[in-house]
Each structure stands twice: as C-alpha cells, then as structure tokens.
Design a protein around this motif. Structure first.
Motif, PDB file in Angstrom:
ATOM      1  N   ASP A   1      -5.438   3.228  -3.631  1.00  0.00           N
ATOM      2  CA  ASP A   1      -5.224   4.531  -4.259  1.00  0.00           C
ATOM      3  C   ASP A   1      -6.560   5.184  -4.607  1.00  0.00           C
ATOM      4  OD1 ASP A   1      -3.523   6.530  -5.120  1.00  0.00           O
ATOM      5  OD2 ASP A   1      -3.466   5.792  -7.178  1.00  0.00           O
ATOM      6  N   LEU A   2      -7.510   4.384  -5.113  1.00  0.00           N
ATOM      7  CA  LEU A   2      -8.825   4.923  -5.441  1.00  0.00           C
ATOM      8  C   LEU A   2      -9.533   5.433  -4.196  1.00  0.00           C
ATOM      9  CD1 LEU A   2     -10.043   2.234  -8.006  1.00  0.00           C
ATOM     10  CD2 LEU A   2      -9.200   4.535  -8.501  1.00  0.00           C
ATOM     11  N   THR A   3      -9.381   4.703  -3.089  1.00  0.00           N
ATOM     12  CA  THR A   3      -9.996   5.121  -1.829  1.00  0.00           C
ATOM     13  C   THR A   3      -9.415   6.445  -1.361  1.00  0.00           C
ATOM     14  OG1 THR A   3     -10.349   2.822  -1.192  1.00  0.00           O
ATOM     15  CG2 THR A   3     -10.405   4.453   0.573  1.00  0.00           C
ATOM     16  N   GLN A   4      -8.090   6.583  -1.477  1.00  0.00           N
ATOM     17  CA  GLN A   4      -7.459   7.828  -1.072  1.00  0.00           C
ATOM     18  C   GLN A   4      -7.979   9.000  -1.899  1.00  0.00           C
ATOM     19  OE1 GLN A   4      -5.166   8.409   1.396  1.00  0.00           O
ATOM     20  NE2 GLN A   4      -5.433   6.310   2.104  1.00  0.00           N
ATOM     21  N   LYS A   5      -8.148   8.761  -3.209  1.00  0.00           N
ATOM     22  CA  LYS A   5      -8.634   9.826  -4.082  1.00  0.00           C
ATOM     23  C   LYS A   5     -10.078  10.197  -3.748  1.00  0.00           C
ATOM     24  CE  LYS A   5      -5.520   8.701  -7.889  1.00  0.00           C
ATOM     25  NZ  LYS A   5      -5.375   8.186  -9.259  1.00  0.00           N
ATOM     26  N   ALA A   6     -10.895   9.179  -3.491  1.00  0.00           N
ATOM     27  CA  ALA A   6     -12.287   9.443  -3.133  1.00  0.00           C
ATOM     28  C   ALA A   6     -12.370  10.225  -1.825  1.00  0.00           C
ATOM     29  CB  ALA A   6     -13.054   8.127  -3.009  1.00  0.00           C
ATOM     30  N   ASN A   7     -11.506   9.864  -0.869  1.00  0.00           N
ATOM     31  CA  ASN A   7     -11.489  10.596   0.407  1.00  0.00           C
ATOM     32  C   ASN A   7     -11.072  12.047   0.194  1.00  0.00           C
ATOM     33  OD1 ASN A   7     -12.298   8.385   1.875  1.00  0.00           O
ATOM     34  ND2 ASN A   7     -10.228   7.747   2.420  1.00  0.00           N
TER      35      ASN A   7
ATOM     36  N   ALA B   1     -11.810  21.337 -10.128  1.00  0.00           N
ATOM     37  CA  ALA B   1     -10.350  21.301 -10.355  1.00  0.00           C
ATOM     38  C   ALA B   1      -9.723  20.101  -9.656  1.00  0.00           C
ATOM     39  CB  ALA B   1      -9.727  22.596  -9.849  1.00  0.00           C
ATOM     40  N   VAL B   2     -10.206  19.794  -8.428  1.00  0.00           N
ATOM     41  CA  VAL B   2      -9.665  18.648  -7.681  1.00  0.00           C
ATOM     42  C   VAL B   2      -9.985  17.348  -8.417  1.00  0.00           C
ATOM     43  CG1 VAL B   2      -9.880  17.292  -5.569  1.00  0.00           C
ATOM     44  CG2 VAL B   2      -9.689  19.792  -5.446  1.00  0.00           C
ATOM     45  N   ILE B   3     -11.255  17.211  -8.868  1.00  0.00           N
ATOM     46  CA  ILE B   3     -11.648  15.990  -9.567  1.00  0.00           C
ATOM     47  C   ILE B   3     -10.840  15.844 -10.864  1.00  0.00           C
ATOM     48  CG2 ILE B   3     -13.538  14.868 -10.792  1.00  0.00           C
ATOM     49  CD1 ILE B   3     -15.459  16.067  -8.726  1.00  0.00           C
ATOM     50  N   GLY B   4     -10.622  16.962 -11.565  1.00  0.00           N
ATOM     51  CA  GLY B   4      -9.833  16.903 -12.797  1.00  0.00           C
ATOM     52  C   GLY B   4      -8.410  16.465 -12.527  1.00  0.00           C
ATOM     53  N   ALA B   5      -7.821  16.943 -11.434  1.00  0.00           N
ATOM     54  CA  ALA B   5      -6.456  16.563 -11.088  1.00  0.00           C
ATOM     55  C   ALA B   5      -6.375  15.092 -10.723  1.00  0.00           C
ATOM     56  CB  ALA B   5      -5.956  17.421  -9.927  1.00  0.00           C
ATOM     57  N   LEU B   6      -7.394  14.598  -9.989  1.00  0.00           N
ATOM     58  CA  LEU B   6      -7.397  13.192  -9.622  1.00  0.00           C
ATOM     59  C   LEU B   6      -7.544  12.304 -10.842  1.00  0.00           C
ATOM     60  CD1 LEU B   6      -9.618  13.287  -6.402  1.00  0.00           C
ATOM     61  CD2 LEU B   6      -7.132  13.104  -6.545  1.00  0.00           C
ATOM     62  N   LYS B   7      -8.391  12.699 -11.784  1.00  0.00           N
ATOM     63  CA  LYS B   7      -8.556  11.908 -13.009  1.00  0.00           C
ATOM     64  C   LYS B   7      -7.249  11.882 -13.798  1.00  0.00           C
ATOM     65  CE  LYS B   7     -13.536  12.474 -13.717  1.00  0.00           C
ATOM     66  NZ  LYS B   7     -14.585  13.049 -14.609  1.00  0.00           N
ATOM     67  N   ALA B   8      -6.561  13.001 -13.819  1.00  0.00           N
ATOM     68  CA  ALA B   8      -5.307  13.065 -14.565  1.00  0.00           C
ATOM     69  C   ALA B   8      -4.265  12.153 -13.956  1.00  0.00           C
ATOM     70  CB  ALA B   8      -4.791  14.512 -14.602  1.00  0.00           C
ATOM     71  N   GLY B   9      -4.346  11.970 -12.635  1.00  0.00           N
ATOM     72  CA  GLY B   9      -3.353  11.111 -11.961  1.00  0.00           C
ATOM     73  C   GLY B   9      -3.720   9.663 -11.950  1.00  0.00           C
ATOM     74  N   SER B  10      -4.918   9.303 -12.440  1.00  0.00           N
ATOM     75  CA  SER B  10      -5.371   7.902 -12.419  1.00  0.00           C
ATOM     76  C   SER B  10      -4.618   7.094 -13.437  1.00  0.00           C
ATOM     77  CB  SER B  10      -6.866   7.842 -12.710  1.00  0.00           C
ATOM     78  OG  SER B  10      -7.584   8.508 -11.691  1.00  0.00           O
TER      79      SER B  10
ATOM     80  N   CYS C   1       0.822  -1.212   0.000  1.00  0.00           N
ATOM     81  CA  CYS C   1       0.000   0.000   0.000  1.00  0.00           C
ATOM     82  C   CYS C   1       0.856   1.262   0.000  1.00  0.00           C
ATOM     83  CB  CYS C   1      -0.932  -0.005   1.208  1.00  0.00           C
ATOM     84  SG  CYS C   1      -2.208  -1.297   1.130  1.00  0.00           S
ATOM     85  N   HIS C   2       1.953   1.246   0.731  1.00  0.00           N
ATOM     86  CA  HIS C   2       2.839   2.409   0.744  1.00  0.00           C
ATOM     87  C   HIS C   2       3.513   2.593  -0.611  1.00  0.00           C
ATOM     88  CE1 HIS C   2       3.266   2.589   5.423  1.00  0.00           C
ATOM     89  NE2 HIS C   2       2.012   2.651   5.002  1.00  0.00           N
ATOM     90  N   LEU C   3       3.801   1.500  -1.302  1.00  0.00           N
ATOM     91  CA  LEU C   3       4.359   1.616  -2.648  1.00  0.00           C
ATOM     92  C   LEU C   3       3.339   2.238  -3.605  1.00  0.00           C
ATOM     93  CD1 LEU C   3       6.220  -1.821  -2.985  1.00  0.00           C
ATOM     94  CD2 LEU C   3       7.282   0.437  -2.877  1.00  0.00           C
ATOM     95  N   VAL C   4       2.073   1.812  -3.471  1.00  0.00           N
ATOM     96  CA  VAL C   4       1.014   2.381  -4.316  1.00  0.00           C
ATOM     97  C   VAL C   4       0.887   3.877  -4.064  1.00  0.00           C
ATOM     98  CG1 VAL C   4      -1.483   2.427  -4.696  1.00  0.00           C
ATOM     99  CG2 VAL C   4      -0.306   0.244  -4.573  1.00  0.00           C
ATOM    100  N   LEU C   5       0.849   4.255  -2.796  1.00  0.00           N
ATOM    101  CA  LEU C   5       0.683   5.661  -2.451  1.00  0.00           C
ATOM    102  C   LEU C   5       1.890   6.495  -2.849  1.00  0.00           C
ATOM    103  CD1 LEU C   5      -1.016   5.282   1.043  1.00  0.00           C
ATOM    104  CD2 LEU C   5      -2.095   5.776  -1.151  1.00  0.00           C
ATOM    105  N   ALA C   6       3.040   5.835  -3.010  1.00  0.00           N
ATOM    106  CA  ALA C   6       4.249   6.544  -3.455  1.00  0.00           C
ATOM    107  C   ALA C   6       4.296   6.687  -4.967  1.00  0.00           C
ATOM    108  CB  ALA C   6       5.487   5.828  -2.957  1.00  0.00           C
ATOM    109  N   GLY C   7       3.289   6.102  -5.655  1.00  0.00           N
ATOM    110  CA  GLY C   7       3.227   6.236  -7.106  1.00  0.00           C
ATOM    111  C   GLY C   7       3.925   5.149  -7.884  1.00  0.00           C
ATOM    112  N   VAL C   8       4.325   4.068  -7.212  1.00  0.00           N
ATOM    113  CA  VAL C   8       4.972   2.950  -7.907  1.00  0.00           C
ATOM    114  C   VAL C   8       3.920   2.202  -8.721  1.00  0.00           C
ATOM    115  CG1 VAL C   8       6.296   0.815  -7.614  1.00  0.00           C
ATOM    116  CG2 VAL C   8       6.677   2.751  -6.071  1.00  0.00           C
ATOM    117  N   ASP C   9       4.242   1.854  -9.971  1.00  0.00           N
ATOM    118  CA  ASP C   9       3.252   1.205 -10.825  1.00  0.00           C
ATOM    119  C   ASP C   9       2.981  -0.221 -10.363  1.00  0.00           C
ATOM    120  OD1 ASP C   9       4.644  -0.894 -12.876  1.00  0.00           O
ATOM    121  OD2 ASP C   9       6.035   0.710 -12.347  1.00  0.00           O
TER     122      ASP C   9
END
Length: 328
Positions: free
Chosen positions: A296-302, A319-328, A265-273
């Motif tokens: 990661d999806l849960t963190q974004k939803a929160n 703007a927040v939702i757009g940024a989250l979609k861009a990072g998905s 989970c920490h690897l996911v949150l750090a952006g590791v694929d």
C-alpha cells in the motif's frame, strides 16, 4: 555402543516422538527436519568414513556441521534461507539431546552456537488483477478437467490458502449452498492443524458446488484427471502450466504462494485492515502480515511520483500528499 552415545536412537526419538507428539509440529516442518538429516548423516558418514549406524553424538561436531552448511550452499546451490532452515533443525536436535542428557550439554552448546547467516527476505511476488484474471481464463471450462482446474485456481485466489490447505480440503469442510442469507465458508486447516474459516465469493461457491456434486463428505474437493486427490506437486504443475500461457508472465516464476501473496495484496489495496488479512491468511503473528502493508505504501509513493512527473502544480501535489496521509 550404548544408546546414550549412539546417534541413531536419539534421532529416532527426536523424529518419531518428540517433534510429532510433544511438539506437534506441522507435517511440512516434520518433513523438512527429516530431509535435513537425510542429507546430513551421509555427509558426516563420508567425511568420517564411518557407517551411518555407527555414528555417535560426539561425531556430529560443530566443524562438520559448518562444513555441511557450506556444502549446501556451494555444492547443492541452496540459498542462505535454506541453509538457515537446515541449521534450525540441527539446533533443535541438539537442544533435544542436551535437555535430556547432562553429559551432552557442552556438545549441545557448541552446536547451538553456530550462527545463522544473514539473508535478505525476497520481495513479495504478486499478480495484478489483470494478470490473475488472465491466469483464471486459461483452463478450458467447456471440459470437465478445465472446470476442475478453474475451481482450484479460483479457490486459491479467493481464500489465499496454502497449497497444503487446498489439497487437504474435504467436502465436509465446505459450508455452501446456504439460501437463508448465511455466508458460504470454507474451513481450512493451517499449520499445526489450526482451523480458520474463509468466506467464499458467489462465483467460488457456484463452481465448488458443481465440483463436489455426488461426492461423499470424506472425499477430497480437488481431484486430478485420474480421480485421485491433487498433490502439492500437481498444484504447482497446474499453476506453472497456466502461467506459461499468459504472455505477461513470461520469465516469471509463478507458484501457489505467489497466488497467496496476490490475495493478500489485493485485500490491502481494497482497503481491508491488516488484522482481518492476518486472520484471512492464518498468520500466527501480525508481523508476518505486515509485509503486505508495504504494498500500500508503494502504491501511494507511486501516486505521488506520477503526479510530479505529470507536471502538477505545487498546490495539487500538496493536496495529493495530504490525501494520501489522511488515508494512511
């Protein structure tokens, strides 16, 4: 009673030859299969009032197997997942006999027709970074024993190793102390002996180098206070003891696998694929690793929920939702 009819010879070939040499199943899987029949045979013997060594293949009826599975859940308090694991072992045994003796094909079909019970996958339990750091702070590193316990906890967190992989780790499996710019690595032997290499953090390399000082290449890396290699139960007890000292973890069950989940989970949150995480954890299928993508999806939803609760304007929320979609 002929060997082709008696259950014993078939079971010996299945447990001692087939799953060991032909299938090359992992040690824990073989132990699970043995445990299944250690429970099943006395149960059938009691029901039929027949000695275990006189049981025939045909005595193991689908009706008795269903009664045994119900006994596991109701009498022993096992979960549906455990029930399904025991059933998988019995099905494998039936398939083994049916593929080698045509006379037992019909019996095999009856056993294999027993359905698995639908069970919900438990939620992924993991620790926050603060909780994991609190766990690591528990061992007293002023003592030799405390330093050894800290090294084991840090190694589990660094690598996400299974408890069996950590207890089987030998000094020769470590590639540390490289001053030429090379990476410090640990060679882990996963399920079925499948090898993989995990990079080590500088802190992990430092404590492991101290831990193995003066040891031979064939010695275990992690040893108990008695000087013997850590067992899986010793690792479980260590983690339970450390978790009990962390107030935030009161009433939570913390196991070595929770630390493995924490690493992922920490690897996911750090952006590791997700493919890198799959290789890191030694998963055969990426579908197994995909459960961590939900974190990661849960963190974004929160993040969206908190933004809305804080009374942000519609433009800010968009703007927040757009940024989250861009990072998905």
């Amino acid at each position: 009673m002929p060997d082709l009819v008696t259950l014993g010879p078939w079971l010996r070939r299945f447990l001692c030859e087939y799953i060991v040499t032909e299938r090359n199943l992992a040690r824990n899987t073989r132990s699970s299969y043995r445990d299944t029949f250690s429970l099943l045979l006395p149960f059938v013997s009691r029901k039929l009032r027949k000695p275990v060594d006189r049981l025939a293949v045909c005595d193991l009826t689908s009706r008795l197997v269903l009664q045994f599975l119900a006994h596991l859940e109701e009498g022993r308090g096992c979960s549906a997942r455990t029930r399904n694991q025991r059933l998988a072992a019995i099905r494998a045994f039936a398939r083994f006999i049916g593929s080698r003796d045509p006379a037992h094909v019909e019996w095999c079909g009856h056993i294999r027709a027993i359905a698995s019970k639908k069970s919900m996958s438990p939620p992924v339990g993991w620790l926050t970074r603060a909780e994991m750091e609190a766990m690591l702070a528990v061992p007293d590193r002023k003592t030799r024993r405390g330093r050894s316990e800290y090294a084991l906890l840090l190694f589990l967190y660094n690598t996400g190793a299974r408890v069996s992989e950590a207890t089987q780790l030998k000094v020769r499996d470590l590639r540390i102390g490289r001053g030429n710019g090379g990476h410090d690595l640990a060679a882990l032997h996963g399920k079925g002996g499948k090898p993989r290499q995990c990079p080590l953090w500088p802190e992990t390399e430092r404590v492991l180098a101290d831990e193995i000082l003066g040891r031979s290449v064939d010695d275990a890396v992690f040893v108990s206070r008695l000087g013997t290699p850590f067992t899986r139960f010793g690792v479980y007890r260590l983690i339970e003891r450390c978790a009990a000292r962390v107030p935030e973890l009161t009433d939570r069950t913390i196991t070595p696998h929770v630390i493995r989940h924490t690493t992922a989970c920490h690897l996911v949150l750090a952006g590791v694929d997700i493919n890198t995480i799959r290789a890191w954890l030694g998963h055969v299928s990426i579908s197994t690793t995909n459960i961590y993508a939900e974190i990661d999806l849960t963190q974004k939803a929160n993040g969206v929920r908190v933004t809305i609760e804080n009374g942000a304007s519609p433009a800010t929320i968009a703007a927040v939702i757009g940024a989250l979609k861009a990072g998905s």
